[in-house]
Design an enzyme around this catalytic site. Structure first.
Site, PDB file in Angstrom:
ATOM      1  N   GLU A   1     -48.554  44.275  94.164  1.00  0.00           N
ATOM      2  CA  GLU A   1     -48.217  43.424  93.205  1.00  0.00           C
ATOM      3  C   GLU A   1     -48.522  41.945  93.690  1.00  0.00           C
ATOM      4  O   GLU A   1     -47.819  41.427  94.530  1.00  0.00           O
ATOM      5  CB  GLU A   1     -46.573  43.383  92.746  1.00  0.00           C
ATOM      6  CG  GLU A   1     -46.548  42.575  91.384  1.00  0.00           C
ATOM      7  CD  GLU A   1     -45.382  42.123  91.254  1.00  0.00           C
ATOM      8  OE1 GLU A   1     -45.084  40.943  91.040  1.00  0.00           O
ATOM      9  OE2 GLU A   1     -44.222  43.075  91.179  1.00  0.00           O
TER      10      GLU A   1
ATOM     11  N   CYS B   1     -43.268  35.915  89.500  1.00  0.00           N
ATOM     12  CA  CYS B   1     -44.639  36.371  89.233  1.00  0.00           C
ATOM     13  C   CYS B   1     -44.803  36.417  88.109  1.00  0.00           C
ATOM     14  O   CYS B   1     -45.947  36.318  87.573  1.00  0.00           O
ATOM     15  CB  CYS B   1     -44.921  37.656  90.313  1.00  0.00           C
ATOM     16  SG  CYS B   1     -43.910  39.032  89.750  1.00  0.00           S
TER      17      CYS B   1
END
Length: 474
Positions: free
Chosen positions: A247, A281
């Site tokens: 990720e 994020c």
């Protein structure tokens, strides 16, 4: 001051010949603890311990592994005060917020424990009448888990819990900015009495991380981090053809249609941009506003950005806290300055504050263009560029004109527009009339340079498995 040691094979082990890594409170700059930096030999020993333990762990019925995970969840709850205190001291989070992260980590651990009876294979028809194909799900082996600084407690269990329920064992490398909470978690692992070697946690420098990730027994490396870190992990994976799960960066676009609830959208976007000083994020990183409501929406954002106060969240949880480090703050401010030099206008914030701590004000930028760095590169701070668009097709084109594709947001009351964006947005997630929150029963996976594989839910758990096809002739 906390003094921590590495956790290998269910024991805390010092590294007397290794330097210690100091940990600082980003709100004050004061030291709050130190941890042993693992040696190359300790990294190897941790993988060896995990590899030895994995054979017996995988042979346990999955329901037995689930029972261990429930015990771990209970221990995380029992240790939540200690884990939260460690996390608050090293991250700049409010104490209650940090404690809640520990409780949320316990919940995702319980969620993955529920998969014990649900990891299923397949029976596949053969082309011949006296044959059956059985597709089985099996563990990969030893998983190296590389944890970020922003949500280090939650992310650690987000990776460890599904790895364990699938029959793997783990070696965890926490961020050197936030390792104290990882060793508080290690004490919960001890309290839960997980078998020796199943969970190992080590702080280390980059050269030792290379030793960890390049060990032949490591079958998978899972990372939450930057694109640069992701490329490094892919290099590690090449040595032994280990499986990557990455990720990486995000640049969440928010599209605001003219029919949206502008007040609700503005409030939610400011909250997304200022939570943990924008160090998420999936935090909204660029906003596209329909031209007819652009000025009104900009005014709402300006008012709300100007009202955000910065300060030590240990003193007042209503403050926006600090960035993680001095270099992070310098990087954010430099991006703002370059944006202004390129023609952006500061509507709020944008001034480097004086005094201790790595604080930066909530910063709103108008007159931005699609080709600006501030629109194209992840900021990972409380800075928000705003752009206008004429048609929804224009907004989609700009939202998709990007290297990242992790999350996205749409505010509209028109279901046709919602479905249009849902079928055209180039991102792993779309949130309609709300901001991202990563439900752990969903699937958090990025497109483009935002990563490979994903976390959460059934599909995130299955990332930690590999398949075996059995062709049974009878």
């Amino acid at each position: 001051m906390r003094t921590e040691h590495n956790f290998i094979d269910a024991r805390f082990v010092d590294a007397p010949d290794q330097p210690r890594l100091s940990v600082f409170d980003p709100a004050t700059g004061a030291p709050v603890g130190s941890v042993s930096a693992a040696s190359h030999a300790q990294a190897t020993a941790a993988v060896d311990a995990a590899a030895k333990a994995q054979k017996a762990w995988a042979k346990l019925p999955s329901i037995a592994r689930g029972q261990y995970l429930r015990r771990l969840a209970d221990a995380l709850e029992a240790c939540a005060d200690d884990i939260g205190a460690a996390l608050a001291s090293e991250s700049g989070k409010a104490p209650q917020e940090a404690r809640n992260e520990a409780l949320y980590a316990a919940e995702i651990t319980r969620y993955h424990a529920e998969w014990a009876r649900r990891i299923e294979g397949e029976v596949i028809p053969s082309d011949t009448p006296d044959e059956t194909l059985l597709l089985q799900r099996e563990p990969i082996g030893v998983v190296a888990c590389l944890i970020p600084f922003n949500y280090p407690v939650y992310t650690l269990l987000r990776k460890v819990a599904p790895a364990l329920i699938a029959g793997n064992t783990v070696v965890v490398r926490p961020s050197n900015n936030t390792p104290l909470s990882a060793f508080a978690i290690a004490r919960a692992v001890q309290q839960a009495q997980l078998p020796e070697g199943v969970v190992n946690i080590l702080a280390m420098q980059h050269d030792v991380a290379a030793t960890l990730c390049s060990h032949p027994a490591v079958g998978m490396i899972t990372l939450t981090g930057s694109v640069r870190a992701g490329r490094t992990v892919l290099d590690y994976c090449k040595a032994n053809i280990a499986k990557p799960s990455l990720e990486l960066g995000g640049k969440t676009p928010a599209i605001i249609e003219a029919d949206a609830d502008l007040e609700a959208a503005a409030s939610a976007i400011v909250a997304s941009k200022t939570t943990h000083c924008g160090q998420l994020c999936t935090a909204i990183e660029r906003v596209y506003v329909q031209a007819s409501v652009h000025q009104r929406f900009l005014e709402l954002l300006r008012e709300k950005f100007a009202a955000v106060r910065i300060g030590n969240r240990a003193e007042d949880a209503s403050y926006m806290g600090p960035l993680i480090s001095a270099s992070a703050r310098e990087d954010v401010h430099a991006k703002v300055q370059r944006a202004v030099a390129a023609g952006a206008r500061i509507e709020a914030g944008g001034v480097m504050p004086e005094g201790p701590g790595h604080f930066y004000p909530a910063t709103l930028l108008s007159d931005c263009r699609q080709d600006m760095e501030i629109v194209q590169e992840e900021t990972f701070g409380p800075v928000l560029p705003v752009l206008a668009y004429e048609t929804l097709d224009d907004a989609l084109a700009m939202a998709n004109d990007h290297q990242f594709g992790l999350s996205s947001v749409l505010y509209t009351e028109h279901y046709r527009n919602a479905m249009k964006v849902a079928n055209a947005i180039e991102a792993g997630e779309l949130y309609v009339n709300r901001t991202p929150a990563d439900p752990y029963q969903g699937y958090h996976a990025g497109w483009k340079r935002s990563g490979l594989g994903g976390d959460d839910g059934k599909h995130g758990m299955l990332e930690f498995t590999q398949t075996r096809l059995v062709v049974l002739k009878f």
